[in-house]
Design an enzyme around this catalytic site. Structure first.
Site, mmCIF file in Angstrom:
data_model
loop_
_atom_site.group_PDB
_atom_site.id
_atom_site.type_symbol
_atom_site.label_atom_id
_atom_site.label_comp_id
_atom_site.label_asym_id
_atom_site.label_seq_id
_atom_site.Cartn_x
_atom_site.Cartn_y
_atom_site.Cartn_z
ATOM 1 N N ILE A 178 -0.710 -1.875 -6.041
ATOM 2 C CA ILE A 178 -1.617 -2.663 -6.879
ATOM 3 C C ILE A 178 -1.755 -1.973 -8.234
ATOM 4 C CG2 ILE A 178 -2.989 -3.864 -5.108
ATOM 5 C CD1 ILE A 178 -5.046 -1.570 -5.367
ATOM 6 N N LYS A 195 -10.285 -3.763 12.396
ATOM 7 C CA LYS A 195 -9.133 -3.308 13.187
ATOM 8 C C LYS A 195 -8.989 -4.118 14.476
ATOM 9 C CE LYS A 195 -7.486 -0.232 10.431
ATOM 10 N NZ LYS A 195 -6.308 -0.645 9.638
ATOM 11 N N ILE A 209 -2.450 -7.450 -1.615
ATOM 12 C CA ILE A 209 -2.461 -8.107 -0.304
ATOM 13 C C ILE A 209 -3.380 -9.331 -0.268
ATOM 14 C CG2 ILE A 209 -4.312 -6.719 0.739
ATOM 15 C CD1 ILE A 209 -2.450 -6.648 3.281
ATOM 16 N N GLY A 222 -0.546 4.966 -0.940
ATOM 17 C CA GLY A 222 -1.655 5.558 -0.187
ATOM 18 C C GLY A 222 -1.212 6.736 0.664
ATOM 19 N N GLN A 223 -2.138 7.205 1.524
ATOM 20 C CA GLN A 223 -1.879 8.416 2.317
ATOM 21 C C GLN A 223 -0.641 8.258 3.194
ATOM 22 O OE1 GLN A 223 -4.335 9.346 5.657
ATOM 23 N NE2 GLN A 223 -3.966 11.548 5.531
ATOM 24 N N GLY A 272 0.834 -1.206 0.000
ATOM 25 C CA GLY A 272 0.000 0.000 0.000
ATOM 26 C C GLY A 272 0.867 1.254 0.000
ATOM 27 N N TYR A 302 -15.028 -1.151 9.545
ATOM 28 C CA TYR A 302 -13.636 -0.709 9.710
ATOM 29 C C TYR A 302 -13.137 -1.093 11.107
ATOM 30 C CZ TYR A 302 -9.722 2.663 9.634
ATOM 31 O OH TYR A 302 -8.482 3.270 9.674
HETATM 32 C C1 AKB Z 1 -10.750 7.217 9.122
HETATM 33 O O1 AKB Z 1 -11.286 8.300 9.382
HETATM 34 O O2 AKB Z 1 -11.349 6.246 8.669
HETATM 35 C C2 AKB Z 1 -9.279 7.072 9.440
HETATM 36 C C3 AKB Z 1 -9.043 6.600 10.833
HETATM 37 C C4 AKB Z 1 -9.288 7.480 11.963
HETATM 38 O O3 AKB Z 1 -8.635 5.489 11.026
HETATM 39 N N1 AKB Z 1 -8.613 8.319 9.226
#
Ligand code: AKB
Length: 318
Positions: free
Chosen positions: A35, A147, A55, A11-12, A8, A143
């Site tokens: 990628i 995590k 990945i 990316g940012q 990655g 998300y």
């Molecule tokens: C998001 O906003 O999804 C990310 C983070 C806080 O993990 N910047």
């Protein structure tokens, strides 16, 4: 000598971390994994090796590790929070399936692994202020689910197989180099672009919504320092709370106005992002990171604002 693979890399975080690591490990290989469709360009492309690493393809990861004799993998592939809500299946495939591939390759080939977690790993039942390192999680977003799973999986691979996994829970990251895509904290980047261009900013997050944020130079240092740290003092591994500043849209707006008095902001709250933001902590307690590996941020809101505006104004000739 460190031979590092960044998955990655365009990316940012990856675009800046790759360049920073190339400045540190000058005698090793710092390989930019990407990628197709997100190829490295410019300095990122010219300054070192790059290779296709999807990945979700374990063989591609293993081939890159073999070819460049990789000893450390920075796994930065992920969908950010708002996009992950739109594509939960893909978020799981990349965030958990992808991490599983990385950990398996690391187990077989003896690599250390850094995989960022996030303030998004917490949920509405988590204590909101000065959120402790070890506390209730229960995230409501895909998300966050990826995590928390990623943290548990990384700790499992350390305990069960001795894979040297380490990570931090990143706050919202602010940078003038590469724009984030699809995060809940992105407003705190976009607001600087509007101010530097002399445009009004339409804020998708409501006044009074506090979230932890961090300037990219501190985040890069955290990612490197934790991988360089002597693990003798580690009580935790995956993942450490780190923090540097917490603000709501009004605070950052007024801070920017100190340097751009004509700057204006209005609200048009995005219900998806607002709901996610409300489920996250206001601020994290990073005592464990400070005690176990010496974490210390350098930028506060004022120092970050001066630097962001200076760099972006120069870019936009304002
Ligand atoms: C998001 O906003 O999804 C990310 C983070 C806080 O993990 N910047």
């Amino acid at each position: 000598m460190k031979n590092v693979l960044i998955i990655g890399s365009t990316g940012q975080i990856g675009s800046e971390l790759t360049m920073k690591l190339r400045g540190i490990y000058t005698k090793g290989n710092v390989v930019a994994g990407y990628i197709p469709g997100a190829e490295p360009k410019g300095e990122l492309k010219e300054s070192g090796p790059s290779t296709v690493v999807d990945i979700t393809n374990a063989q591609q990861i293993a081939d890159a590790v073999d070819k460049y004799q990789i000893d450390t993998i920075y796994n930065l592939a992920a969908l950010l929070s708002a996009v992950a809500e739109a594509k939960p299946q893909l978020a799981w495939k990349i965030g958990v399936g992808g991490l599983f591939n990385v950990l398996e390759v690391a187990r077989e080939k003896g690599c250390a692994v850094f995989t960022p977690s996030s303030i998004g790993s917490f949920g509405p039942e988590t204590p909101k202020d000065k959120t402790p390192q070890d506390t209730v999680r229960n995230p409501r977003t895909m998300y966050g689910v990826t995590k928390v799973t990623g943290e548990l999986l990384s700790d499992y691979y350390f305990r069960r197989f001795g894979v040297d996994t380490r990570s931090v829970r990143f706050p919202g990251l602010i940078s003038y180099v590469t724009l984030p895509g699809g995060g809940t904290t992105d407003y705190a980047v976009d607001i600087y672009y509007s101010a530097a261009k002399g445009e009004k900013f339409v804020c998708p997050i409501a006044a009074g919504t506090f979230m932890d944020m961090m300037y990219m130079p501190d985040a890069l240092r955290a990612a490197i320092e934790i991988m360089e740290a002597d693990p003798a003092k580690f009580v935790h591994r995956n993942s450490f709370n780190i923090a540097s500043m917490s603000f709501d849209p009004e605070i950052i707006y007024h801070k920017i106005q100190e340097y751009c008095p004509d700057f204006r902001m209005e609200y048009q709250v995005d219900p998806l992002r607002q709901g996610i933001a409300e489920s996250w902590p206001n601020s994290l307690d990073d005592t464990c990171a400070r005690e176990e590996w010496g974490w210390k941020p350098e930028y506060d809101l004022d120092a970050m604002t001066r630097d962001m505006l200076e760099k972006l104004r120069a870019r936009f000739n304002r």
